[in-house]
Enzyme design. Structure first.
Site, PDB file in Angstrom:
ATOM      1  N   GLY A  59       0.834  -1.190   0.000  1.00  0.00           N
ATOM      2  CA  GLY A  59       0.000   0.000   0.000  1.00  0.00           C
ATOM      3  C   GLY A  59       0.869   1.239   0.000  1.00  0.00           C
ATOM      4  O   GLY A  59       2.066   1.173   0.290  1.00  0.00           O
ATOM      5  N   CYS A  86       5.294  -6.019   1.681  1.00  0.00           N
ATOM      6  CA  CYS A  86       5.559  -4.577   1.711  1.00  0.00           C
ATOM      7  C   CYS A  86       4.837  -3.919   2.895  1.00  0.00           C
ATOM      8  O   CYS A  86       5.181  -4.172   4.040  1.00  0.00           O
ATOM      9  CB  CYS A  86       5.186  -3.952   0.373  1.00  0.00           C
ATOM     10  N   TYR A  87       3.812  -3.093   2.659  1.00  0.00           N
ATOM     11  CA  TYR A  87       3.087  -2.476   3.762  1.00  0.00           C
ATOM     12  C   TYR A  87       2.502  -3.543   4.680  1.00  0.00           C
ATOM     13  O   TYR A  87       2.541  -3.405   5.915  1.00  0.00           O
ATOM     14  CB  TYR A  87       1.974  -1.580   3.223  1.00  0.00           C
ATOM     15  N   HIS A 174       8.111  -7.091  -3.505  1.00  0.00           N
ATOM     16  CA  HIS A 174       6.844  -7.444  -4.158  1.00  0.00           C
ATOM     17  C   HIS A 174       7.033  -8.719  -4.984  1.00  0.00           C
ATOM     18  O   HIS A 174       7.420  -8.655  -6.154  1.00  0.00           O
ATOM     19  CB  HIS A 174       6.361  -6.295  -5.059  1.00  0.00           C
ATOM     20  N   GLU A 176       4.773 -10.491  -6.232  1.00  0.00           N
ATOM     21  CA  GLU A 176       3.703 -10.642  -7.223  1.00  0.00           C
ATOM     22  C   GLU A 176       4.061 -10.072  -8.585  1.00  0.00           C
ATOM     23  O   GLU A 176       3.415 -10.399  -9.591  1.00  0.00           O
ATOM     24  CB  GLU A 176       2.402  -9.996  -6.720  1.00  0.00           C
ATOM     25  N   ASP A 232     -14.783 -10.023 -23.455  1.00  0.00           N
ATOM     26  CA  ASP A 232     -15.402  -9.971 -22.130  1.00  0.00           C
ATOM     27  C   ASP A 232     -16.896 -10.231 -22.187  1.00  0.00           C
ATOM     28  O   ASP A 232     -17.426 -11.065 -21.438  1.00  0.00           O
ATOM     29  CB  ASP A 232     -15.143  -8.605 -21.486  1.00  0.00           C
ATOM     30  N   LYS A 380      -7.858 -10.663 -18.015  1.00  0.00           N
ATOM     31  CA  LYS A 380      -8.202 -11.021 -19.389  1.00  0.00           C
ATOM     32  C   LYS A 380      -7.786 -12.446 -19.747  1.00  0.00           C
ATOM     33  O   LYS A 380      -8.553 -13.175 -20.383  1.00  0.00           O
ATOM     34  CB  LYS A 380      -7.556 -10.031 -20.357  1.00  0.00           C
TER      35      LYS A 380
END
Length: 525
Positions: A59, A86-87, A174, A176, A232, A380
């Protein structure tokens, strides 16, 4: 399958990170079901969800800042395996008795991390020296009691820690993002080795879950679907059709903002592959009438979104007699909203409103339908796979993304019939040449933009011209949250440029957009 039997989730607690959903995506890639929740979630909420694990996101705040996102520390007593990032890592350290310091040093971007010993269960199997992606000012200066320091950097003495007995772990970087070389391995180590979770979730689970939820939500009511022809809406419509069959009527609004051949693809190919009942609405004059004189992009999006809904309401009124005869009213509207739409429209916890998407920020207050958005938490590539699992043809699920507002937001300036024809022709040429060069799978999408309010001097046919520029925006991306411009071969770019300037009237210049996201968005408007 009932809703009650849905797999227990890994909860990703969002502390306002722009990419919190990316963590949930990585968890799914590891074969484990995930769900995003805000940091305001209570202990009772978490107990009710009965998660198998939790991941606390990063964050933008400092844990010491006034009004910084907080978290009920008693949740750590529930015995849920937890990973802080992280945060979330710093917040966990502070809550459990460690220290977070204003060190005066900052780490942003690529950083070298060094493991302490073998790195424990969390970092097992990763190199002793590795490149990680940092984005922080404060740092954990002392780990909580009972925690082992697993890694450090030159500026951060505690860059990762773990308590194997409590199954509580954290990393300052991070994992991710792809820039952390072994980030996915860290996430998988936490899920599979530390928390002991099997890799038994896939997109087929999403289909089963959503079919159950849709049936429960809809009951015996009638439903209409917003079918644009894009990936979509095509997948969301097919998914709802799988759940409720003939209770669904798909509505295709030809607003005049489509690319060449799109109406034919919807009316022929899609209907043939799904068997969905389709009604086409001719609304070009209505849309262009409301867009007359409008140049502001946000206003365009809101007008297009509003008129989409109005078109559906008109269809609803036309179908009301039929619905009455069958004894069931039309109560719901299906939309192909994806998570990047929600984030960019300010719908993520603590995120900024980057731009309004017609299906998120542009809906009118007096909406007369309940919404069904079965893809709202997906990216997606996950949606494409669900489409394949549903049996949709590759020509539909493999299409490049195309915005719901269509070419209306790829014209910089007022939208008119003539300008649409110009852009439609240029777009068709670009798509044809990219396909001929075999590049469709190498790029995420290639918006073609008409700078309608700009004219430049050119020479064509030995005479001076004063035409519009066309901009090519080829981008590579994994999920549209970040993107880089695609380095297309020069010969392909030259052929596209030559064809557009030779074949499209009133265009005498083709430019290439070489900006990444961020700072730019993929679409110009």
């Amino acid at each position: 399958m009932s809703v009650d039997t849905v797999q227990r989730p890994v909860l990703v607690v969002d502390f306002g990170a722009q990419y919190a959903q990316l963590i949930a995506r990585r968890v799914r890639e590891a074969g484990v079901f995930s769900e995003l929740v805000p940091h305001s979630v209570t202990r009772a909420d978490i107990e009710a969800k009965n998660p198998v694990a939790m991941i606390l996101s990063g964050g933008p705040s400092s844990v010491y800042a006034e009004g910084a996102p907080d978290f009920d520390a008693s949740i750590f007593d529930l015995g849920i395996p937890t990973l802080g990032i992280c945060y979330g890592f710093q917040m966990m350290a502070k809550a459990l008795g460690g220290e977070v310091a204003h060190t005066g040093g900052r780490e942003y971007g690529a950083t070298d991390a060094t493991l302490s010993g073998a790195g424990g269960t969390l970092l097992e199997g990763t190199p002793a020296e590795q490149n990680v992606w940092m984005s922080h000012g404060d740092a954990v200066s002392r780990a909580p009691e009972g925690f082992e320091v697993l890694a450090s950097t030159s500026s951060t003495p505690v860059a990762a820690f773990g308590n194997a007995d409590a199954c509580l772990y954290g990393v300052q970087w991070h994992p991710e993002v792809k820039h952390s070389d072994h980030g996915q391995r860290v996430i998988e180590n936490f899920l599979h080795r530390a928390a002991g979770l099997p890799a038994d979730w896939n997109t087929g689970n999403v289909i089963d879950e959503q079919v159950a939820r849709i049936r429960e939500q809809v009951g015996s009511a009638r439903v209409i679907s917003a079918l644009s022809g894009g990936v979509d809406s095509a997948v969301s419509t097919a998914l709802v059709h799988r759940a409720i069959g003939d209770q669904l009527t798909a509505v295709f609004v030809d607003h005049g903002l489509l690319r060449k051949g799109e109406r034919e693809q919807v009316e022929n190919d899609y209907v043939a592959s799904t068997g969905v009942r389709l009604i086409t609405v001719d609304a070009e004059d209505t849309f262009l009438g409301h867009l007359e004189g409008v140049t502001d992009p946000e206003t365009k999006r809101k007008i297009i979104g509003r008129e989409f809904i109005r078109a559906f309401e008109r269809v609803q009124r036309e179908l009301v007699d039929e619905a009455k005869a069958e004894g069931e009213p039309i109560k719901f509207l299906v939309q192909g909203t994806l998570y990047p739409d929600v984030v960019e429209s300010g719908g993520g916890s603590g995120t900024a409103n980057i731009k309004s998407h017609h299906n998120v920020g542009g809906l009118p207050d007096d909406l007369d339908f309940g919404l069904i958005e079965p893809l709202r938490t997906l990216f997606k590539d996950e949606v494409r796979q669900i489409g394949r699992d549903l049996g949709l043809p590759e020509a539909i699920v493999g299409r490049q993304p195309f915005p719901g507002p269509g070419l209306g937001i790829r014209i910089i300036g007022e939208v008119t019939h003539d300008r649409l024809e110009t852009l439609r022709a240029a777009d068709a040429i670009a798509r044809e040449e990219l396909t001929a060069a075999g590049l469709d799978q190498e790029i995420w999408q290639c918006p073609v933009v008409l700078l309608a309010d700009v004219r430049s001097v050119g020479v064509q046919g030995d005479g001076r011209t004063y035409g519009h520029p066309i901009v090519l925006r080829p981008v590579s991306s994994e999920d549209a949250m970040t993107a880089d411009w695609t380095r297309l071969p020069y010969d392909v770019l030259a052929k596209i440029s030559n064809r557009i300037t030779n074949e499209v009237p009133d265009v005498n210049r083709v430019a290439l957009d070489v900006t990444s996201k961020p700072p730019a968005t993929i679409e110009w408007e």
